[in-house]
Write a protein that holds these residues in place. Structure first.
Motif, PDB file in Angstrom:
ATOM      1  N   GLU A 278      55.417  87.675  20.369  1.00 25.74           N
ATOM      2  CA  GLU A 278      55.312  86.332  19.801  1.00 25.74           C
ATOM      3  C   GLU A 278      55.049  86.390  18.302  1.00 25.74           C
ATOM      4  O   GLU A 278      55.691  85.692  17.505  1.00 25.74           O
ATOM      5  CB  GLU A 278      54.191  85.535  20.486  1.00 25.74           C
ATOM      6  CG  GLU A 278      54.428  85.269  21.959  1.00 25.74           C
ATOM      7  CD  GLU A 278      53.824  86.346  22.834  1.00 25.74           C
ATOM      8  OE1 GLU A 278      53.476  87.427  22.302  1.00 25.74           O
ATOM      9  OE2 GLU A 278      53.693  86.103  24.056  1.00 25.74           O
ATOM     10  N   LEU A 279      54.117  87.240  17.921  1.00 27.84           N
ATOM     11  CA  LEU A 279      53.778  87.383  16.504  1.00 27.84           C
ATOM     12  C   LEU A 279      54.954  87.980  15.734  1.00 27.84           C
ATOM     13  O   LEU A 279      55.213  87.601  14.592  1.00 27.84           O
ATOM     14  CB  LEU A 279      52.538  88.272  16.365  1.00 27.84           C
ATOM     15  CG  LEU A 279      51.792  88.275  15.027  1.00 27.84           C
ATOM     16  CD1 LEU A 279      51.555  86.868  14.517  1.00 27.84           C
ATOM     17  CD2 LEU A 279      50.459  89.004  15.196  1.00 27.84           C
ATOM     18  N   ALA A 280      55.661  88.880  16.371  1.00 29.54           N
ATOM     19  CA  ALA A 280      56.824  89.499  15.734  1.00 29.54           C
ATOM     20  C   ALA A 280      57.895  88.459  15.428  1.00 29.54           C
ATOM     21  O   ALA A 280      58.526  88.497  14.360  1.00 29.54           O
ATOM     22  CB  ALA A 280      57.390  90.595  16.628  1.00 29.54           C
TER      23      ALA A 280
ATOM     24  N   LEU B  56      43.657  85.510  11.730  1.00 25.44           N
ATOM     25  CA  LEU B  56      43.381  84.077  11.871  1.00 25.44           C
ATOM     26  C   LEU B  56      43.346  83.639  13.340  1.00 25.44           C
ATOM     27  O   LEU B  56      42.992  82.497  13.633  1.00 25.44           O
ATOM     28  CB  LEU B  56      44.435  83.267  11.113  1.00 25.44           C
ATOM     29  CG  LEU B  56      44.430  83.413   9.588  1.00 25.44           C
ATOM     30  CD1 LEU B  56      45.595  82.644   8.973  1.00 25.44           C
ATOM     31  CD2 LEU B  56      43.110  82.914   9.005  1.00 25.44           C
ATOM     32  N   GLY B  57      43.739  84.533  14.227  1.00 25.86           N
ATOM     33  CA  GLY B  57      43.707  84.209  15.653  1.00 25.86           C
ATOM     34  C   GLY B  57      44.737  83.189  16.076  1.00 25.86           C
ATOM     35  O   GLY B  57      44.491  82.382  16.979  1.00 25.86           O
ATOM     36  N   VAL B  58      45.900  83.220  15.416  1.00 25.56           N
ATOM     37  CA  VAL B  58      46.956  82.250  15.734  1.00 25.56           C
ATOM     38  C   VAL B  58      47.402  82.361  17.185  1.00 25.56           C
ATOM     39  O   VAL B  58      47.731  81.358  17.827  1.00 25.56           O
ATOM     40  CB  VAL B  58      48.167  82.471  14.788  1.00 25.56           C
ATOM     41  CG1 VAL B  58      49.329  81.580  15.200  1.00 25.56           C
ATOM     42  CG2 VAL B  58      47.765  82.190  13.347  1.00 25.56           C
ATOM     43  N   PHE B  59      47.407  83.584  17.730  1.00 23.14           N
ATOM     44  CA  PHE B  59      47.828  83.791  19.110  1.00 23.14           C
ATOM     45  C   PHE B  59      46.667  84.271  19.985  1.00 23.14           C
ATOM     46  O   PHE B  59      46.829  85.126  20.852  1.00 23.14           O
ATOM     47  CB  PHE B  59      48.978  84.792  19.170  1.00 23.14           C
ATOM     48  CG  PHE B  59      50.264  84.257  18.594  1.00 23.14           C
ATOM     49  CD1 PHE B  59      51.098  83.455  19.356  1.00 23.14           C
ATOM     50  CD2 PHE B  59      50.613  84.533  17.285  1.00 23.14           C
ATOM     51  CE1 PHE B  59      52.286  82.961  18.832  1.00 23.14           C
ATOM     52  CE2 PHE B  59      51.798  84.043  16.759  1.00 23.14           C
ATOM     53  CZ  PHE B  59      52.625  83.252  17.531  1.00 23.14           C
ATOM     54  N   GLY B  60      45.494  83.718  19.740  1.00 25.00           N
ATOM     55  CA  GLY B  60      44.340  84.087  20.550  1.00 25.00           C
ATOM     56  C   GLY B  60      43.290  84.841  19.751  1.00 25.00           C
ATOM     57  O   GLY B  60      43.387  84.991  18.536  1.00 25.00           O
TER      58      GLY B  60
ATOM     59  N   LEU C 271      53.103  91.490   5.791  1.00 27.38           N
ATOM     60  CA  LEU C 271      51.763  90.972   5.494  1.00 27.38           C
ATOM     61  C   LEU C 271      51.375  89.858   6.466  1.00 27.38           C
ATOM     62  O   LEU C 271      50.200  89.716   6.837  1.00 27.38           O
ATOM     63  CB  LEU C 271      51.715  90.447   4.060  1.00 27.38           C
ATOM     64  CG  LEU C 271      50.398  89.809   3.608  1.00 27.38           C
ATOM     65  CD1 LEU C 271      49.250  90.820   3.687  1.00 27.38           C
ATOM     66  CD2 LEU C 271      50.525  89.256   2.190  1.00 27.38           C
ATOM     67  N   ALA C 272      52.354  89.079   6.903  1.00 28.25           N
ATOM     68  CA  ALA C 272      52.078  87.956   7.808  1.00 28.25           C
ATOM     69  C   ALA C 272      51.472  88.433   9.120  1.00 28.25           C
ATOM     70  O   ALA C 272      50.644  87.730   9.717  1.00 28.25           O
ATOM     71  CB  ALA C 272      53.356  87.173   8.067  1.00 28.25           C
ATOM     72  N   PHE C 273      51.873  89.619   9.574  1.00 29.77           N
ATOM     73  CA  PHE C 273      51.396  90.104  10.874  1.00 29.77           C
ATOM     74  C   PHE C 273      49.874  90.240  10.927  1.00 29.77           C
ATOM     75  O   PHE C 273      49.226  89.640  11.797  1.00 29.77           O
ATOM     76  CB  PHE C 273      52.072  91.430  11.222  1.00 29.77           C
ATOM     77  CG  PHE C 273      51.734  91.939  12.597  1.00 29.77           C
ATOM     78  CD1 PHE C 273      52.512  91.576  13.681  1.00 29.77           C
ATOM     79  CD2 PHE C 273      50.642  92.755  12.815  1.00 29.77           C
ATOM     80  CE1 PHE C 273      52.203  92.032  14.965  1.00 29.77           C
ATOM     81  CE2 PHE C 273      50.323  93.224  14.086  1.00 29.77           C
ATOM     82  CZ  PHE C 273      51.112  92.853  15.158  1.00 29.77           C
TER      83      PHE C 273
ATOM     84  N   VAL D 162      44.615  94.050  14.097  1.00 33.81           N
ATOM     85  CA  VAL D 162      44.467  93.647  12.696  1.00 33.81           C
ATOM     86  C   VAL D 162      44.497  94.868  11.783  1.00 33.81           C
ATOM     87  O   VAL D 162      45.186  94.887  10.753  1.00 33.81           O
ATOM     88  CB  VAL D 162      43.160  92.854  12.495  1.00 33.81           C
ATOM     89  CG1 VAL D 162      42.931  92.579  11.007  1.00 33.81           C
ATOM     90  CG2 VAL D 162      43.197  91.538  13.271  1.00 33.81           C
ATOM     91  N   ALA D 163      43.741  95.903  12.164  1.00 33.01           N
ATOM     92  CA  ALA D 163      43.707  97.135  11.364  1.00 33.01           C
ATOM     93  C   ALA D 163      45.087  97.774  11.290  1.00 33.01           C
ATOM     94  O   ALA D 163      45.527  98.223  10.219  1.00 33.01           O
ATOM     95  CB  ALA D 163      42.710  98.117  11.972  1.00 33.01           C
ATOM     96  N   PHE D 164      45.786  97.799  12.415  1.00 32.17           N
ATOM     97  CA  PHE D 164      47.143  98.337  12.447  1.00 32.17           C
ATOM     98  C   PHE D 164      48.050  97.547  11.509  1.00 32.17           C
ATOM     99  O   PHE D 164      48.839  98.113  10.745  1.00 32.17           O
ATOM    100  CB  PHE D 164      47.692  98.292  13.872  1.00 32.17           C
ATOM    101  CG  PHE D 164      49.181  98.169  13.952  1.00 32.17           C
ATOM    102  CD1 PHE D 164      49.990  99.247  13.618  1.00 32.17           C
ATOM    103  CD2 PHE D 164      49.777  96.981  14.361  1.00 32.17           C
ATOM    104  CE1 PHE D 164      51.376  99.127  13.678  1.00 32.17           C
ATOM    105  CE2 PHE D 164      51.147  96.866  14.429  1.00 32.17           C
ATOM    106  CZ  PHE D 164      51.951  97.933  14.083  1.00 32.17           C
ATOM    107  N   GLY D 165      47.941  96.214  11.557  1.00 30.15           N
ATOM    108  CA  GLY D 165      48.784  95.361  10.728  1.00 30.15           C
ATOM    109  C   GLY D 165      48.602  95.623   9.244  1.00 30.15           C
ATOM    110  O   GLY D 165      49.582  95.753   8.499  1.00 30.15           O
ATOM    111  N   PHE D 166      47.360  95.724   8.805  1.00 29.95           N
ATOM    112  CA  PHE D 166      47.103  95.982   7.381  1.00 29.95           C
ATOM    113  C   PHE D 166      47.538  97.390   6.987  1.00 29.95           C
ATOM    114  O   PHE D 166      48.025  97.611   5.868  1.00 29.95           O
ATOM    115  CB  PHE D 166      45.632  95.760   7.053  1.00 29.95           C
ATOM    116  CG  PHE D 166      45.278  94.309   6.842  1.00 29.95           C
ATOM    117  CD1 PHE D 166      45.801  93.600   5.779  1.00 29.95           C
ATOM    118  CD2 PHE D 166      44.430  93.652   7.732  1.00 29.95           C
ATOM    119  CE1 PHE D 166      45.490  92.250   5.592  1.00 29.95           C
ATOM    120  CE2 PHE D 166      44.113  92.310   7.555  1.00 29.95           C
ATOM    121  CZ  PHE D 166      44.641  91.608   6.478  1.00 29.95           C
ATOM    122  N   ALA D 167      47.389  98.345   7.907  1.00 25.70           N
ATOM    123  CA  ALA D 167      47.839  99.715   7.630  1.00 25.70           C
ATOM    124  C   ALA D 167      49.354  99.746   7.451  1.00 25.70           C
ATOM    125  O   ALA D 167      49.875 100.422   6.553  1.00 25.70           O
ATOM    126  CB  ALA D 167      47.418 100.647   8.766  1.00 25.70           C
TER     127      ALA D 167
END
Length: 216
Positions: free
Chosen positions: A130-132, A166-170, A158-160, A177-182
């Motif tokens: 969903e986030l993808a 922000l908890g858009v999907f829960g 960056l959006a991921f 989150v850490a994976f996304g920023f990495a």
């Protein structure tokens, strides 16, 4: 999971990511090494630029599939009781990252590959579909507005983590989150030259909606 099984799976994920789609496809079907033309990068964007929309789309989809398949090795291991339910996300991230590393540093073409965005997209689709899809929408809208693939890739990546935080999907998952920023930092690292060109105003634009001579 045993050390042997983990090592074999890691190797498979790396070799999967290492498949140099743009290079093999370009040479096999056009007799053209995309690394010698355009930006010189062995990725989908340069394939769009050098070989046209059709070839670029094929390369991009295969690179996405590489990341998705490598990441899905985790639920496959869970299905065969090699890992527990609580470990699936961790191994998804591990195998996906290994595939991205393989794409950037492919063993088959002297460790000089693409920037890993399409493979990252495949990984993200397997991790959080969903986030993808939201990130893909941001990429497409930015690309339509700017025609800069590099800028679109950076903003979509960056959006991921931002949307995850922000908890858009829960409820936010710290690991996600850490994976996304990495991954965002990795994309910034692989796009350093593009960022410099963007700041100087001389980054190449790519109009993927216009047919090239090779597509006609």
């Amino acid at each position: 999971m045993s050390v042997a099984l983990f090592s074999i799976t890691i190797l498979f994920a790396y070799l999967l990511g290492s498949i140099p789609t743009s290079v093999w496809y370009g040479i096999g079907y056009f007799g053209v090494d995309v690394r010698r033309l355009g930006s010189g990068n062995a990725g989908a964007t340069n394939t769009f630029r050098v070989l046209g929309k059709r070839a670029g789309t094929i390369v991009m989809l295969i690179d996405v599939l590489k990341g998705w398949t490598a990441t899905c090795l985790a639920p496959l291991l869970y299905y065969f009781n090699a890992i527990g339910d609580s470990e699936v996300l961790t191994y998804k991230i591990i195998f996906g990252i290994i595939a991205i590393v393989g794409h950037i540093f492919p063993v088959f073409v002297r460790f000089k590959g693409g920037k890993g965005v399409a493979t990252l997209l495949g990984m993200v689709l397997a991790v959080h579909s969903e986030l993808a899809l939201v990130c893909i929408t941001i990429f497409i809208l930015t690309l339509i507005a700017s025609q800069y693939v590099s800028l679109s890739s950076i903003l979509a990546t960056l959006a991921f983590p931002v949307l995850s935080l922000l908890g858009v999907f829960g409820q936010p998952d710290p690991l996600l989150v850490a994976f996304g920023f990495a991954m965002f930092l990795l994309v910034v690292f692989t796009h350093q030259k593009n960022i410099v060109r963007l700041l100087k105003g001389n980054e190449s634009r790519v109009n993927i909606f216009r047919n090239s001579k090779r597509d006609q």
